[in-house]
Scaffold this motif. Structure first.
Motif, PDB file in Angstrom:
ATOM      1  N   ILE A 347       0.825  -0.702  -0.087  1.00 41.03           N
ATOM      2  CA  ILE A 347       0.140  -0.505   0.175  1.00 41.03           C
ATOM      3  C   ILE A 347       0.688   1.485  -0.389  1.00 41.03           C
ATOM      4  CG2 ILE A 347      -2.201  -0.845   0.893  1.00 41.03           C
ATOM      5  CD1 ILE A 347      -0.977  -0.639   3.554  1.00 41.03           C
ATOM      6  N   GLY A 348       1.941   1.053   0.039  1.00 40.49           N
ATOM      7  CA  GLY A 348       3.229   2.588  -0.482  1.00 40.49           C
ATOM      8  C   GLY A 348       3.639   2.972   0.830  1.00 40.49           C
ATOM      9  N   ALA A 349       4.481   3.594   0.514  1.00 37.75           N
ATOM     10  CA  ALA A 349       6.323   3.889   1.071  1.00 37.75           C
ATOM     11  C   ALA A 349       4.781   5.175   2.135  1.00 37.75           C
ATOM     12  CB  ALA A 349       6.998   4.704   0.727  1.00 37.75           C
ATOM     13  N   ASN A 350       4.309   5.946   2.290  1.00 36.07           N
ATOM     14  CA  ASN A 350       3.632   6.146   2.711  1.00 36.07           C
ATOM     15  C   ASN A 350       1.696   5.339   3.274  1.00 36.07           C
ATOM     16  OD1 ASN A 350       5.350   8.738   2.529  1.00 36.07           O
ATOM     17  ND2 ASN A 350       3.866   9.158   0.418  1.00 36.07           N
ATOM     18  N   HIS A 351       2.014   4.414   3.229  1.00 40.23           N
ATOM     19  CA  HIS A 351       0.910   4.387   4.241  1.00 40.23           C
ATOM     20  C   HIS A 351       0.645   4.570   5.808  1.00 40.23           C
ATOM     21  CE1 HIS A 351       4.474   1.352   5.690  1.00 40.23           C
ATOM     22  NE2 HIS A 351       3.849   0.859   6.578  1.00 40.23           N
ATOM     23  N   THR A 352       1.606   4.963   6.749  1.00 41.11           N
ATOM     24  CA  THR A 352       1.624   5.069   8.360  1.00 41.11           C
ATOM     25  C   THR A 352       0.854   6.572   7.980  1.00 41.11           C
ATOM     26  OG1 THR A 352       3.652   6.484   8.205  1.00 41.11           O
ATOM     27  CG2 THR A 352       3.609   4.155   8.752  1.00 41.11           C
ATOM     28  N   ALA A 353       0.615   7.667   7.151  1.00 41.19           N
ATOM     29  CA  ALA A 353      -0.533   8.113   7.221  1.00 41.19           C
ATOM     30  C   ALA A 353      -1.971   8.075   7.044  1.00 41.19           C
ATOM     31  CB  ALA A 353       0.201   9.703   6.052  1.00 41.19           C
ATOM     32  N   LEU A 354      -2.176   6.937   6.233  1.00 40.30           N
ATOM     33  CA  LEU A 354      -3.827   6.411   5.905  1.00 40.30           C
ATOM     34  C   LEU A 354      -4.334   6.434   7.377  1.00 40.30           C
ATOM     35  CD1 LEU A 354      -3.010   3.309   3.933  1.00 40.30           C
ATOM     36  CD2 LEU A 354      -4.239   5.422   2.890  1.00 40.30           C
ATOM     37  N   PRO A 355      -5.537   7.101   7.173  1.00 40.05           N
ATOM     38  CA  PRO A 355      -6.049   7.553   8.664  1.00 40.05           C
ATOM     39  C   PRO A 355      -6.363   6.152   9.390  1.00 40.05           C
ATOM     40  CG  PRO A 355      -7.841   8.190   6.672  1.00 40.05           C
ATOM     41  CD  PRO A 355      -6.002   7.403   5.832  1.00 40.05           C
ATOM     42  N   VAL A 356      -6.349   4.892   9.198  1.00 38.49           N
ATOM     43  CA  VAL A 356      -6.758   4.184  10.464  1.00 38.49           C
ATOM     44  C   VAL A 356      -5.205   3.895  10.318  1.00 38.49           C
ATOM     45  CG1 VAL A 356      -6.152   2.127   8.547  1.00 38.49           C
ATOM     46  CG2 VAL A 356      -7.253   1.154  10.331  1.00 38.49           C
ATOM     47  N   ASN A 357      -3.874   3.952   9.955  1.00 38.38           N
ATOM     48  CA  ASN A 357      -2.822   3.825  10.516  1.00 38.38           C
ATOM     49  C   ASN A 357      -1.636   5.070  11.304  1.00 38.38           C
ATOM     50  OD1 ASN A 357      -2.818   1.100   9.296  1.00 38.38           O
ATOM     51  ND2 ASN A 357      -2.234   2.185   7.255  1.00 38.38           N
ATOM     52  N   ARG A 358      -2.550   6.221  11.160  1.00 34.73           N
ATOM     53  CA  ARG A 358      -1.982   7.393  11.249  1.00 34.73           C
ATOM     54  C   ARG A 358      -2.308   7.671  12.918  1.00 34.73           C
ATOM     55  NH1 ARG A 358      -4.551  11.097   7.443  1.00 34.73           N
ATOM     56  NH2 ARG A 358      -6.520  10.864   9.519  1.00 34.73           N
ATOM     57  N   PRO A 359      -0.825   7.594  13.815  1.00 36.26           N
ATOM     58  CA  PRO A 359      -1.019   8.074  14.569  1.00 36.26           C
ATOM     59  C   PRO A 359      -1.573   9.209  15.350  1.00 36.26           C
ATOM     60  CG  PRO A 359       1.108   8.721  14.054  1.00 36.26           C
ATOM     61  CD  PRO A 359       0.419   8.045  12.799  1.00 36.26           C
ATOM     62  N   LYS A 360      -1.810   9.770  16.606  1.00 35.92           N
ATOM     63  CA  LYS A 360      -2.854  10.472  17.599  1.00 35.92           C
ATOM     64  C   LYS A 360      -1.993  11.747  17.200  1.00 35.92           C
ATOM     65  CE  LYS A 360      -6.511   8.075  17.947  1.00 35.92           C
ATOM     66  NZ  LYS A 360      -7.833   7.769  16.910  1.00 35.92           N
ATOM     67  N   VAL A 361      -0.728  11.697  17.796  1.00 34.36           N
ATOM     68  CA  VAL A 361      -0.009  12.835  17.879  1.00 34.36           C
ATOM     69  C   VAL A 361       1.037  12.867  15.959  1.00 34.36           C
ATOM     70  CG1 VAL A 361       0.445  11.600  20.294  1.00 34.36           C
ATOM     71  CG2 VAL A 361       1.862  10.586  18.200  1.00 34.36           C
ATOM     72  N   GLU A 362       1.070  13.859  16.668  1.00 36.54           N
ATOM     73  CA  GLU A 362       1.376  14.546  15.463  1.00 36.54           C
ATOM     74  C   GLU A 362       2.639  13.915  14.597  1.00 36.54           C
ATOM     75  OE1 GLU A 362       3.789  18.950  13.665  1.00 36.54           O
ATOM     76  OE2 GLU A 362       2.809  18.613  16.031  1.00 36.54           O
ATOM     77  N   VAL A 363       3.362  13.923  13.604  1.00 37.94           N
ATOM     78  CA  VAL A 363       4.429  12.624  12.923  1.00 37.94           C
ATOM     79  C   VAL A 363       5.604  14.217  12.861  1.00 37.94           C
ATOM     80  CG1 VAL A 363       5.068  11.602  11.347  1.00 37.94           C
ATOM     81  CG2 VAL A 363       3.623  10.636  12.580  1.00 37.94           C
ATOM     82  N   ASN A 364       6.679  13.662  13.088  1.00 33.44           N
ATOM     83  CA  ASN A 364       7.868  14.606  12.421  1.00 33.44           C
ATOM     84  C   ASN A 364       9.190  14.392  12.185  1.00 33.44           C
ATOM     85  OD1 ASN A 364       6.530  17.520  13.552  1.00 33.44           O
ATOM     86  ND2 ASN A 364       6.881  16.446  15.338  1.00 33.44           N
ATOM     87  N   ASN A 365       9.115  14.193  10.967  1.00 35.48           N
ATOM     88  CA  ASN A 365      10.367  13.582  10.236  1.00 35.48           C
ATOM     89  C   ASN A 365      10.671  14.188   9.040  1.00 35.48           C
ATOM     90  OD1 ASN A 365       8.819  12.587   8.471  1.00 35.48           O
ATOM     91  ND2 ASN A 365       7.884  10.508   9.491  1.00 35.48           N
ATOM     92  N   TYR A 366      11.997  13.341   8.334  1.00 35.56           N
ATOM     93  CA  TYR A 366      12.036  14.162   7.523  1.00 35.56           C
ATOM     94  C   TYR A 366      12.079  13.218   5.855  1.00 35.56           C
ATOM     95  CZ  TYR A 366      15.058  17.000  10.184  1.00 35.56           C
ATOM     96  OH  TYR A 366      15.225  18.405  11.590  1.00 35.56           O
ATOM     97  N   GLN A 367      11.194  13.083   6.280  1.00 40.54           N
ATOM     98  CA  GLN A 367      11.035  11.471   5.181  1.00 40.54           C
ATOM     99  C   GLN A 367       9.984  12.335   4.197  1.00 40.54           C
ATOM    100  OE1 GLN A 367       8.874   7.783   7.236  1.00 40.54           O
ATOM    101  NE2 GLN A 367      11.263   7.661   8.316  1.00 40.54           N
ATOM    102  N   ARG A 368      10.463  11.965   2.680  1.00 38.85           N
ATOM    103  CA  ARG A 368       9.518  12.974   1.799  1.00 38.85           C
ATOM    104  C   ARG A 368       9.505  11.958   0.770  1.00 38.85           C
ATOM    105  NH1 ARG A 368      10.273  15.845   5.229  1.00 38.85           N
ATOM    106  NH2 ARG A 368      10.839  17.693   6.055  1.00 38.85           N
ATOM    107  N   ASP A 369       8.267  12.981   0.044  1.00 42.47           N
ATOM    108  CA  ASP A 369       8.038  12.017  -1.060  1.00 42.47           C
ATOM    109  C   ASP A 369       6.783  11.209  -0.996  1.00 42.47           C
ATOM    110  OD1 ASP A 369       8.694  14.741  -1.933  1.00 42.47           O
ATOM    111  OD2 ASP A 369      11.304  13.912  -2.047  1.00 42.47           O
ATOM    112  N   GLY A 370       7.640  10.098  -2.302  1.00 36.64           N
ATOM    113  CA  GLY A 370       6.832   8.855  -2.329  1.00 36.64           C
ATOM    114  C   GLY A 370       5.550   8.862  -2.989  1.00 36.64           C
ATOM    115  N   TYR A 371       5.259   7.361  -3.725  1.00 39.65           N
ATOM    116  CA  TYR A 371       3.609   7.433  -4.410  1.00 39.65           C
ATOM    117  C   TYR A 371       2.050   7.984  -3.228  1.00 39.65           C
ATOM    118  CZ  TYR A 371       5.598   5.098  -8.471  1.00 39.65           C
ATOM    119  OH  TYR A 371       5.975   4.582  -9.438  1.00 39.65           O
ATOM    120  N   LEU A 372       2.105   8.356  -4.222  1.00 34.31           N
ATOM    121  CA  LEU A 372       1.051   8.817  -2.678  1.00 34.31           C
ATOM    122  C   LEU A 372       0.669  10.006  -1.460  1.00 34.31           C
ATOM    123  CD1 LEU A 372      -1.644   5.205  -3.083  1.00 34.31           C
ATOM    124  CD2 LEU A 372      -1.989   7.553  -4.466  1.00 34.31           C
TER     125      LEU A 372
END
Length: 485
Positions: A347-372
C-alpha cells in the motif's frame, strides 16, 4: 449550480453529466477515447484491489478502547500503561493465516490477533496470534513455511504433502502442530478465542530496569470452538461467518472484551531458564511466571469502510513506544523488518499516513515524497538533519534499553534442540476425548501424504509421547520404526 445538492464528479471535482451512457460516434458508433469519465472509471476499477497480504489475507477488524486495571508502572515506563484507569483508543484486526481473501473463516488455521494502540507517544502495535507459540523459530524459514501453506506451483491446489513434509523435517513445529490440530484449532468466533503476543518482548521502567515479558489476552466471553464437521458445514454455508459475527455483535451493542495479562521474567533468569525464553516455539511455565493482570480491551465500533480501515490497516511488531522494545527472539527480529516492508510494497511508502494507521500525535520526520503522498509533504521545511532551521531533533530519553550480546557473527541455531517435551506435555494435558479428536484430525489431514512423510512425522509424534505416536501410526496404518526413543 446550486450548492445544496451533492453532485457526482470526477476525481478532480469536475461535474459528471452522464454516468449511464458512454460517449460514442453516433448512436451505433464505437466508443470515443475522449470520454475521460469512462476511462477514469475503468482505470480506477482495474486498480481497486491492492495486492492481498501474502499471509493473513482474510480478516476483519474493529475499534475499541484499552483501559488499565492494574498498576504495572514498576515494570514499564510506557505512558499508556502508566496508571490505573487510563484509556487508550485501539484498533484490532483478526484474520486467518494461510488462505486467500476469498477463503472460509472456519478453516483449521491459526488466527491473527493484531492490535494497534493509538498512544500519546505514537502507535504501539502488538502483532500476535490466537496461539502462544509458532511453527518455526527463525525468520529465515518463514518464506519456505508459508509456501507449504499456499498452493502447489504445478497443480495450484492446496498441498497436504508439502505441509507435512515441511513439518516432519522441522520438528520445532510439533508444539504448534499439536495445538492447531487440537480443539482450539478452529475457534467458534473471534470473540471466543484468546490472543497472544507469542514472542518475548522487553519492558523497561523509569529507572532503566528491564524485564522480559509475554502477553496474554484472555477472552471474557469464554473459549468456544468448532468441531471439524460444523466448521466444514459453515465454510460452505457462510464462509464469512467470523466477520459477520463480530460485526453483528458490535452493531447490537454486545461489545466483546479481553483481559490482558502478562508474564514477567527477570532479566537474569533468561540466562539459566530451562528453556530458551526467546524461542517462540516454547511457552513459559505459569507456575514459574504467573499471569499478572494489566487491563481490559473492549471493542465497541465497527469500521465505516472495510477497504479503508481493515484492508489498509498496517501493523508492524517494530512499532514500539518508550518502555517497550524487542528481545533477541529470531522470529521477532525478522518480523521487525518484514511487516513494514510488506506494507511499503502493498500500500505504499506513505501507508502510515492513512487514517487507520495514522497516530493521534503529530508526526515529525524528514521522510518526503513517494507514491500517494496525500498530505502537505511537510511544505518547505528542511528535508535533512542535522539542520540549523529548528527542525525536529532526537529525543535521547526515548532510547531503548540495551542488553548484552556476545559470540561470533555466524549463522547459528538455538542451543536448545528439545522440540518434544512441551508438545508432549500439551498432549498429556488433554482429556481422553480431546486426544481422540486430535488423533482423528491429524490422521484425516495426513492420509493423502507420501508414505515416507507419514513415517517421519509418526517418529516425531512418538518422541513427544509414545501414545501420541502409536495412535497416529495406527490411524495411518504405519508401523512405528524400531529404535525410536
Amino acid at each position: 449550480m446550486a450548492q445544496d445538492k451533492k453532485y457526482l464528479t470526477t476525481s478532480t471535482g469536475t461535474p459528471v453529466s452522464d454516468n449511464q451512457n458512454s460517449q460514442t460516434a453516433g448512436a451505433q458508433g464505437p466508443t470515443l477515447i475522449q470520454d475521460v469519465h469512462l476511462l477514469e472509471k475503468l482505470a480506477h476499477f482495474n486498480r481497486e484491489r491492492v495486492p492481498e497480504r501474502v499471509v493473513h489475507a482474510k480478516g476483519g477488524g474493529a475499534y475499541g478502547t484499552f483501559e488499565v486495571t492494574n498498576d504495572v508502572s514498576k515494570y514499564t515506563k510506557a505512558d499508556f500503561l502508566s496508571e490505573v484507569g487510563k484509556k487508550t483508543d485501539m484498533f484490532i484486526r483478526f484474520s486467518t493465516v494461510a488462505g486467500e481473501l476469498g477463503s472460509a473463516d472456519t478453516v483449521r488455521d491459526p488466527r491473527g490477533f493484531a492490535v494497534k494502540f493509538y498512544t500519546n507517544e505514537g502507535n504501539y502495535d502488538l502483532v500476535g496470534n490466537n496461539t502462544p507459540i509458532f511453527f518455526i523459530r527463525d525468520a529465515i524459514k518463514f518464506p519456505d513455511f508459508i509456501h507449504t501453506q499456499k498452493r502447489n506451483p504445478r497443480t495450484h491446489l492446496k498441498d497436504p504433502d508439502a505441509v507435512w513434509d515441511f513439518w516432519s523435517l522441522s520438528p520445532e513445529s510439533l508444539h504448534q502442530v499439536t495445538y492447531l490440530m487440537g480443539d482450539r484449532g478452529i475457534p467458534a468466533t473471534w470473540r471466543h478465542m484468546n490472543g497472544y503476543g507469542s514472542h518475548t518482548f522487553r519492558w523497561t521502567n523509569d529507572e532503566g530496569e528491564s524485564v522480559w515479558v509475554k502477553y496474554h489476552f484472555k477472552t471474557d466471553q469464554g473459549i468456544k470452538n468448532l468441531t471439524n464437521d460444523v466448521a466444514d458445514k459453515m465454510a460452505g454455508e457462510n464462509p464469512d461467518y467470523h466477520i459477520e459475527d463480530l460485526y453483528n455483535a458490535i452493531e447490537k451493542g454486545d461489545y466483546p472484551s479481553w483481559t490482558l495479562y502478562v508474564q514477567i521474567m527477570p532479566e537474569e533468569d533468561a540466562k539459566t531458564y530451562r528453556f530458551n525464553p526467546f524461542d517462540v516455539t516454547k511457552t513459559w511455565s505459569h507456575k514459574d511466571y504467573p499471569l499478572i493482570e494489566v487491563g481490559r480491551m473492549t471493542l465497541n465500533k465497527n469500521p465505516e469502510n472495510y477497504f479503508a480501515e481493515v484492508e489498509q490497516a498496517a501493523f508492524s511488531p517494530g512499532n514500539f513506544v518508550p518502555g517497550i522494545s524487542a528481545s533477541p527472539d529470531k522470529m521477532l527480529q525478522g518480523r521487525l523488518f518484514s511487516y513494514a516492508d510488506a506494507h511499503r510494497y502493498r500500500i505504499g511508502a506513505n501507508h502510515t499516513a492513512l487514517p487507520v494507521n495514522r497516530p493521534k500525535v503529530e508526526v515529525n520526520n524528514y521522510q518526503r515524497d513517494g507514491y500517494l503522498r496525500f498530505d502537505g509533504n511537510n511544505g518547505g521545511a528542511p528535508n535533512y538533519e542535522p539542520n540549523s532551521l529548528n527542525g525536529p531533533k532526537e529525543v535521547p530519553e526515548a532510547k531503548p534499553a540495551s542488553y548484552e550480546v556476545n559470540g561470533f557473527a555466524e549463522a547459528v541455531g538455538y542451543d536448545d534442540e528439545d522440540h518434544y517435551q512441551q508438545a508432549g506435555d500439551l498432549f498429556r494435558l488433554m482429556s481422553d476425548e480431546e486426544k481422540d479428536r486430535l488423533i482423528e484430525t491429524v490422521v484425516d489431514f495426513m492420509n493423502p501424504v507420501r508414505q515416507e512423510v507419514k513415517e517421519r512425522q509418526v517418529q516425531n509424534f512418538y518422541k513427544c509421547d509414545p501414545e501420541y505416536g502409536r495412535r497416529v501410526a495406527e490411524g495411518l496404518g504405519v508401523a512405528v520404526p524400531e529404535g525410536v526413543k
